[in-house]
Write an enzyme that holds these catalytic residues in place. Structure first.
Site, PDB file in Angstrom:
ATOM      1  N   ASP A 264      -4.328  -5.657   2.794  1.00  0.00           N
ATOM      2  CA  ASP A 264      -5.483  -6.296   2.182  1.00  0.00           C
ATOM      3  C   ASP A 264      -6.235  -5.217   1.423  1.00  0.00           C
ATOM      4  O   ASP A 264      -6.093  -4.030   1.681  1.00  0.00           O
ATOM      5  CB  ASP A 264      -6.368  -6.954   3.246  1.00  0.00           C
ATOM      6  CG  ASP A 264      -7.226  -8.077   2.667  1.00  0.00           C
ATOM      7  OD1 ASP A 264      -7.388  -8.122   1.436  1.00  0.00           O
ATOM      8  OD2 ASP A 264      -7.732  -8.895   3.453  1.00  0.00           O
ATOM      9  N   TRP A 265      -7.058  -5.624   0.481  1.00  0.00           N
ATOM     10  CA  TRP A 265      -7.692  -4.669  -0.429  1.00  0.00           C
ATOM     11  C   TRP A 265      -8.639  -3.757   0.356  1.00  0.00           C
ATOM     12  O   TRP A 265      -9.667  -4.182   0.856  1.00  0.00           O
ATOM     13  CB  TRP A 265      -8.424  -5.427  -1.520  1.00  0.00           C
ATOM     14  CG  TRP A 265      -7.593  -5.699  -2.743  1.00  0.00           C
ATOM     15  CD1 TRP A 265      -7.955  -5.439  -4.036  1.00  0.00           C
ATOM     16  CD2 TRP A 265      -6.282  -6.267  -2.812  1.00  0.00           C
ATOM     17  NE1 TRP A 265      -6.938  -5.803  -4.892  1.00  0.00           N
ATOM     18  CE2 TRP A 265      -5.899  -6.306  -4.178  1.00  0.00           C
ATOM     19  CE3 TRP A 265      -5.366  -6.714  -1.868  1.00  0.00           C
ATOM     20  CZ2 TRP A 265      -4.669  -6.785  -4.602  1.00  0.00           C
ATOM     21  CZ3 TRP A 265      -4.133  -7.195  -2.284  1.00  0.00           C
ATOM     22  CH2 TRP A 265      -3.795  -7.236  -3.635  1.00  0.00           C
TER      23      TRP A 265
END
Length: 741
Positions: A264-265
């Protein structure tokens, strides 16, 4: 670079035997995939290998330009293809060709209880992504609805692992049939938003495997997803984007996942853990991957120069790196290097038709006293509520879209009931923000009047109307249904309860349409004759809802979660197990899932509670009758399947659909088991008077529990009972059978 790539593709197109003989193995489509991967890997430099395993912009990672592999572009989200942003900023790129169709949020898709709708959803979304040049869609989401306060519940598929599993498989198959990779998220135990980077989940192995992993497992072992996104939270004190147990042991070893694990970012926190614990592709922005530091800092990522230095210093060989690159190359061949991909389409008529059909099938009729719905040609309609005029495709975090169109509920009702006088009253003010991430809302939401004034206006207008339709609920703003924050209360915000009570007193023909991805408290329910769950249904929202209210469409949606009267009916809250306890250093929250396997209806069954609306509940404008349940055998062995059959008749006057649900109860077990668990379902469409035989099949897995001492699934011989009906609290047909040794 462009000329080189064109030349390589021209070489691929050459069909003579002589030309084929000189093709490099990695470009020769006649060669086995794994051989092509190894050949490409052998040609790559260390810098090229490091480059492909981390981002180069907000949503892209580099290919291998020297070898003709194009850049790899991802995009949010599971409900539509997000508009493009600038290379290294979240600001909109200002393009004119990146509008999209917004499909219903996944709670609505799950509420269709129709895997065919999931397949249609995936195919349609894949075509939009193809047109936009996206190789991976960051979705779908399958985290379990553990508490109705979860900020991203609207992005997921409800509380039940079997329902989520059956709906996610065709979604992925449909999406990937277009040559676009799914990236199933957020793996795993991602049930908090407020402190999502700090939550360390403490959970039993049994609850992990029985409740929170099955949908991910189905995505891998049945749908063959090409991508999995790690979650922000921690499990056993390791962040899930580089978690040895979840990624190496369960995902890659036990499930034999051959795709790519994407962070995930900003979900990566440690280079050495990222190297050894299963992360393949690091995404994010800024120096720390999410929030701070220098721009264009992608070379500073954990899997960038820091990784390269460790190899150059001899602390790591290229063994782990080569394995990551193999997975990336496999993904490239499935997507960007796949010359058999179909053509994409953007904002096509078929996509709007798909969005409308999914929305119509997912809308749930919760209550319909006096058969107030469908509306019988009212002359004066009053529409009340901000949610009737607010775009729900804008905001909410990464699910925010730039749509070509969004039909708002007020407009949909005015268009459908053209012969009626349709008036509007604001009723309440929830959100006056005019834009989100560069996308502006369709109508001005600016309002200065007080709650008292707005309620008084709505009441006066209600007294003159034949019917009042109130659009309330949540709105994808902070602390409602929104990424980054959980809800702070179960009750409706913005003084909506006061408004509803006042309108119910002013007009007995009140229809309440709840717009949300979550359940809400309804203390006024006994005073409101008709209640509809309208979800966030995307581009065709107004038309979809109006068609159900008018009876053009007979509602057939079923709740994918238990709708509690209050938080005290939810296990996580009853046991004070949400949102967890901060450690002394205030760096980590330990959140113990004390309710274990008892999530949703499993908890209310165990505690003998009556929720507001049960899991699987949903009414219709017609009536159905279930006949006698039969089984093809009374004795079953572990390697056999068992099929139950039941006749279903439409006993009403209009065509409709009913979802037949099969639950299994273990009558005697060595471990504590739920009263019942969903194990099969089928949606059947019937004309008035029509009867169909519905067959539901189970196997050994439907009878099994996860044995923590043995680390495997176990089905104990003994007596089981099948319970069949139309909701988890309406299961009139029953049949006992034995599982033999």
């Amino acid at each position: 670079m462009k000329k080189l790539t064109i030349a390589l593709w021209s070489l691929l197109a050459t069909t003579s035997l002589q030309a084929q003989e000189v093709l490099p193995v990695y470009l020769d489509e006649s060669q086995p995939l794994e051989q092509r991967i190894e050949d490409a890997l052998s040609r790559m430099t260390l810098d090229e290998k490091i480059a492909v395993i981390h981002a180069q912009s907000k949503f892209s990672s580099p290919g291998v330009k020297r070898l003709g592999f194009p850049d790899f572009w991802t995009d949010d989200g599971p409900h539509g293809v997000r508009p493009d942003v600038l290379w290294d900023e979240w600001v909109q790129a200002g393009q004119s060709n990146d509008s999209c169709v917004a499909f219903p949020a996944l709670t609505c898709l799950a509420a269709t209880w129709n895997p065919q709708m999931a397949r249609l959803y995936g195919e349609s979304l894949g075509e939009e992504a193809l047109y936009r040049g996206k190789a991976m869609i960051l979705g779908p989401g399958v985290n379990i609805y553990r508490t109705p306060l979860g900020g991203r519940n609207f992005e997921y598929m409800g509380e039940d692992p079997w329902l989520a599993s059956r709906m996610v498989v065709p979604y992925i198959q449909g999406l990937q049939s277009k040559g676009v990779s799914a990236c199933v998220k957020h793996y795993a135990l991602n049930n908090d938003e407020e402190f999502r980077h700090q939550v360390n989940v403490v959970i039993s192995d049994r609850a992990l495997h029985e409740i929170y992993l099955p949908a991910f497992k189905a995505a891998v072992t049945e749908a063959g997803t090409w991508g999995i996104m790690g979650a922000y939270n921690l499990y056993k004190n390791q962040h899930n984007c580089h978690n040895d147990i979840l990624l190496n042991q369960i995902l890659k070893r036990d499930w034999q996942f051959d795709g790519v694990v994407v962070s995930d970012w900003g979900g990566c926190h440690n280079t050495e853990e990222a190297i050894t614990n299963g992360l393949d592709l690091e995404f994010g922005s800024w120096t720390d991957g999410l929030t701070m530091g220098a721009t264009n800092a992608y070379d500073s990522y954990y899997l960038a120069l820091p990784y390269k230095r460790l190899i150059q210093e001899g602390k790591f060989s290229t063994k782990e790196l080569d394995e990551k690159v193999r997975r990336l190359l496999r993904l490239f061949y499935r997507t960007t290097m796949n010359r058999q991909k179909p053509y994409g389409f953007l904002c096509s008529e078929s996509h709007y038709e798909a969005a409308l059909k999914i929305a119509q099938e997912g809308i749930v009729l919760l209550k319909n006293d006096r058969s107030l719905l469908p509306l019988q040609q009212p002359k004066r309609i009053l529409v009340v509520g901000e949610n009737a005029i607010k775009m729900m495709t804008v905001g909410g975090g990464s699910s925010s879209l730039k749509v070509q169109k969004e039909i708002l509920p007020l407009d949909g009702i005015r268009d459908r009931f053209k012969g009626a006088e349709v008036d509007f009253a604001r009723g309440y003010v929830g959100d006056t923000v005019q834009s989100y991430n560069g996308v502006t809302v369709g109508r001005s939401l600016y309002e200065t009047r007080s709650a008292d004034v707005l309620i008084a206006e709505a009441v006066e207008k209600a007294k003159k109307a034949d019917v009042v339709i109130l659009f309330g609920g949540l709105n994808k703003s902070n602390y409602q249904d929104c990424e980054g924050h959980d809800r702070q209360q179960y009750g409706l915000p913005y003084a909506q309860d006061r408004l509803i009570e006042a309108l119910a007193s002013a007009n007995s023909n009140l229809v309440y349409v709840n717009i949300s991805g979550n359940g809400v408290a309804m203390p006024w329910l006994s005073k409101v004759p008709a209640v509809v769950q309208g979800w966030f249904v995307g581009s065709e929202a107004g038309e979809a809802i109006a068609s159900v209210l008018a009876g053009d469409v007979n509602p057939s949606g079923k709740l994918p979660f238990t709708w509690y009267t209050g938080l005290e009916q939810c296990g996580a809250h009853a046991l004070n197990a949400f949102p967890g306890v901060w450690r002394e250093d205030h760096q980590i929250i330990d959140e113990e899932y004390k309710e274990g396997i008892y999530v949703g209806y499993r908890w209310t069954d165990k505690q003998k509670l009556k929720p507001l609306f049960a899991f699987g509940h949903g009414l219709s404008y017609t009536t159905f009758k279930l006949g006698k349940l039969s089984a093809d055998k009374q004795q079953m062995t572990a390697n056999e399947k068992l099929t139950f059959t039941i006749p279903v008749t439409n006993t009403g006057s209009v065509a409709g659909a009913e979802t037949v649900q099969l639950y299994i109860s273990d009558k005697k077990s060595s471990v504590d088991r739920p009263v019942k668990e969903l194990k099969a379902f089928q949606k059947v469409f019937l004309q008035p008077g029509e009867t169909q035989q519905v067959s539901l099949t189970i196997d050994r897995q439907a009878l099994s529990f996860y044995d923590e001492t043995r680390g495997e699934w176990v089905a104990e011989p003994g007596v089981f009972e099948a319970l069949v009906g139309t909701a988890s609290d309406n299961l009139p047909a029953r049949c006992s059978f034995n599982l033999n040794k």
